[in-house]
Structures are given as structure tokens and as C-alpha cells.
Design a protein around this motif. Sequence first.
Motif, PDB file in Angstrom:
ATOM      1  N   ILE A   1     -18.930   0.852 -62.313  1.00 51.10           N
ATOM      2  CA  ILE A   1     -18.304   1.960 -63.028  1.00 51.10           C
ATOM      3  C   ILE A   1     -16.896   2.205 -62.491  1.00 51.10           C
ATOM      4  O   ILE A   1     -16.558   1.824 -61.367  1.00 51.10           O
ATOM      5  N   VAL A   2     -16.089   2.851 -63.329  1.00 51.38           N
ATOM      6  CA  VAL A   2     -14.787   3.366 -62.921  1.00 51.38           C
ATOM      7  C   VAL A   2     -14.840   4.878 -63.079  1.00 51.38           C
ATOM      8  O   VAL A   2     -15.196   5.382 -64.147  1.00 51.38           O
ATOM      9  N   ARG A   3     -14.499   5.599 -62.008  1.00 48.73           N
ATOM     10  CA  ARG A   3     -14.514   7.062 -62.027  1.00 48.73           C
ATOM     11  C   ARG A   3     -13.082   7.578 -61.950  1.00 48.73           C
ATOM     12  O   ARG A   3     -12.338   7.241 -61.035  1.00 48.73           O
ATOM     13  N   ASP A   4     -12.707   8.377 -62.925  1.00 50.78           N
ATOM     14  CA  ASP A   4     -11.362   8.960 -63.001  1.00 50.78           C
ATOM     15  C   ASP A   4     -11.486  10.467 -62.819  1.00 50.78           C
ATOM     16  O   ASP A   4     -12.014  11.161 -63.685  1.00 50.78           O
ATOM     17  N   ILE A   5     -11.013  10.976 -61.678  1.00 47.44           N
ATOM     18  CA  ILE A   5     -11.026  12.420 -61.429  1.00 47.44           C
ATOM     19  C   ILE A   5      -9.656  12.967 -61.803  1.00 47.44           C
ATOM     20  O   ILE A   5      -8.655  12.676 -61.142  1.00 47.44           O
ATOM     21  N   MET A   6      -9.615  13.745 -62.871  1.00 46.75           N
ATOM     22  CA  MET A   6      -8.365  14.317 -63.360  1.00 46.75           C
ATOM     23  C   MET A   6      -8.142  15.699 -62.747  1.00 46.75           C
ATOM     24  O   MET A   6      -9.072  16.495 -62.636  1.00 46.75           O
ATOM     25  N   PHE A   7      -6.914  15.968 -62.348  1.00 43.68           N
ATOM     26  CA  PHE A   7      -6.509  17.263 -61.794  1.00 43.68           C
ATOM     27  C   PHE A   7      -7.370  17.665 -60.596  1.00 43.68           C
ATOM     28  O   PHE A   7      -7.889  18.784 -60.537  1.00 43.68           O
ATOM     29  N   PRO A   8      -7.584  16.771 -59.620  1.00 40.50           N
ATOM     30  CA  PRO A   8      -8.492  17.072 -58.506  1.00 40.50           C
ATOM     31  C   PRO A   8      -8.068  18.317 -57.732  1.00 40.50           C
ATOM     32  O   PRO A   8      -6.890  18.525 -57.456  1.00 40.50           O
TER      33      PRO A   8
ATOM     34  N   GLU B   1     -10.346  20.758 -62.975  1.00 42.69           N
ATOM     35  CA  GLU B   1     -10.731  19.393 -62.603  1.00 42.69           C
ATOM     36  C   GLU B   1     -11.788  18.853 -63.559  1.00 42.69           C
ATOM     37  O   GLU B   1     -12.751  19.547 -63.904  1.00 42.69           O
ATOM     38  N   MET B   2     -11.607  17.608 -64.004  1.00 42.15           N
ATOM     39  CA  MET B   2     -12.543  16.954 -64.919  1.00 42.15           C
ATOM     40  C   MET B   2     -12.722  15.504 -64.490  1.00 42.15           C
ATOM     41  O   MET B   2     -11.904  14.962 -63.744  1.00 42.15           O
ATOM     42  N   THR B   3     -13.782  14.886 -64.982  1.00 47.22           N
ATOM     43  CA  THR B   3     -14.091  13.509 -64.600  1.00 47.22           C
ATOM     44  C   THR B   3     -14.367  12.672 -65.835  1.00 47.22           C
ATOM     45  O   THR B   3     -15.065  13.107 -66.755  1.00 47.22           O
ATOM     46  N   ASN B   4     -13.816  11.465 -65.854  1.00 45.94           N
ATOM     47  CA  ASN B   4     -14.147  10.459 -66.856  1.00 45.94           C
ATOM     48  C   ASN B   4     -14.857   9.308 -66.151  1.00 45.94           C
ATOM     49  O   ASN B   4     -14.394   8.846 -65.105  1.00 45.94           O
ATOM     50  N   VAL B   5     -15.965   8.854 -66.709  1.00 46.13           N
ATOM     51  CA  VAL B   5     -16.706   7.733 -66.126  1.00 46.13           C
ATOM     52  C   VAL B   5     -16.792   6.618 -67.163  1.00 46.13           C
ATOM     53  O   VAL B   5     -17.223   6.840 -68.299  1.00 46.13           O
ATOM     54  N   TYR B   6     -16.375   5.415 -66.756  1.00 46.03           N
ATOM     55  CA  TYR B   6     -16.374   4.238 -67.626  1.00 46.03           C
ATOM     56  C   TYR B   6     -17.409   3.232 -67.124  1.00 46.03           C
ATOM     57  O   TYR B   6     -17.508   2.992 -65.913  1.00 46.03           O
ATOM     58  N   HIS B   7     -18.142   2.618 -68.050  1.00 44.37           N
ATOM     59  CA  HIS B   7     -19.058   1.535 -67.683  1.00 44.37           C
ATOM     60  C   HIS B   7     -19.372   0.705 -68.919  1.00 44.37           C
ATOM     61  O   HIS B   7     -19.197   1.164 -70.058  1.00 44.37           O
ATOM     62  N   MET B   8     -19.844  -0.511 -68.695  1.00 45.98           N
ATOM     63  CA  MET B   8     -20.247  -1.370 -69.798  1.00 45.98           C
ATOM     64  C   MET B   8     -21.665  -1.020 -70.244  1.00 45.98           C
ATOM     65  O   MET B   8     -22.515  -0.640 -69.438  1.00 45.98           O
TER      66      MET B   8
END
Length: 211
Positions: A104-111, A116-123
Amino acid sequence: MKTRIFTVIAVTGLTTVASLLAACAAHRHVECDGDECERADYVDHAHGDAPEVTKAADPATRAALFGRVAKLEGEWIMDMTAEEIAQQGPPQTSIIKVTSGGSIVRDIMFPGSEHEMTNVYHMDGDELVMTHYCAIGNQPRMEAELNDGHNHAANEIHFQFDEVSNLTSADQGYMGEVVLTFVDDNHYMQTWKHFQGGKVTSGPVMKWKRK
């Protein structure tokens, strides 16, 4: 006597990563009739369908989707003009990390901020899935695939709406689409679309540069 069915996790002292991983394989199914119980070494699917099995993406598809997002790993700051900073305040940051064994790729926005929000990417098979954990409390899930029938630019990944969880009212808004535009190794953009009450409107456009 009514039969009772429950699951026991046979783990003592989950104090290490190894023991936690072992717990995943240590489920035991137990059936009880009165005071007599019988244990079997399998997970019970009697009360629901077995999990759907999907074919893993081929290496080229994974590289074109997940691989491009994984290359964003690092620290980012919004690329704003002096005028934008004067109107909106100091530029926000994000931290992107590849984790969970590279899956996975975890993107923590505005930490560290209240937004603060999180986007999680995966196949998921041959699709790249992104779940946006929004600060308002809902979680839209979006999917992207290489050949979705649209003529996208070569440097873009388009995520289309799939579903949203914890939507607590019919008129609550949520992010339903996003386009990632890979400008170069040190710059990329997020172009969002906002859904509310059956209508789609333009959302924020976020330009990012590496810190």
C-alpha cells in the motif's frame, strides 16, 4: 439445546510482530452443543459467502498504476503563488509512505492539523484502489484501471467513484473522483471532484512539490 458457534484466536501475549502474524493463521472454529465443544482447524464461512478470489495484476499493469504512486514516497508541500498564500495562508504539507510490505501507499495530508486526512492506495486485481479518509468522517472509495474506455493523458491516473462508507445523510458531501497528474519527479497534482445530493461539482486542485 441451541448450538453456539464462535471463533477463538489461539494467541498468548501478542507482544511481537511475529506473534501478531501468527495470529492470522491461528483461528480455530468451535461448535458447542450444551457443555460439549468440538474444535476444527478451519475458519467458518457457514454464515456468509467465501471471500472472492481475484487474479493479481501483471507486472506491467502494477508498475503503470501502483508503481507510479509509490514513486511519490517522501515529503511534499503545496506549490502556491505569493497571492495564493496571502489569500489562503501558509502552504500545507503531506507525507507519502510505502508500507505493509510494499502493498500500500499511505498519503497523510495536512499532518498535525485539525483537517488531517489520509489517502490509502492499493491494488485489487488489475485496478488501483484509493480510499479517502475524509476529515468530515466519510470514506469514499475510488478505482482506476489502465483501459477504462476514456482517452486519458499518458501522465495521468483517473480514479472513478465506486462507493462511500459512513455517509450519514443524503445531502452530506464527499469526494468522488480524483485525477493524479505526474508533472515530473518533483511535482504532481491532485484534481478532485466533489459529490453532493446527486450533483458533481469541481473540487480543489492541489499542486504539490517535494520539500
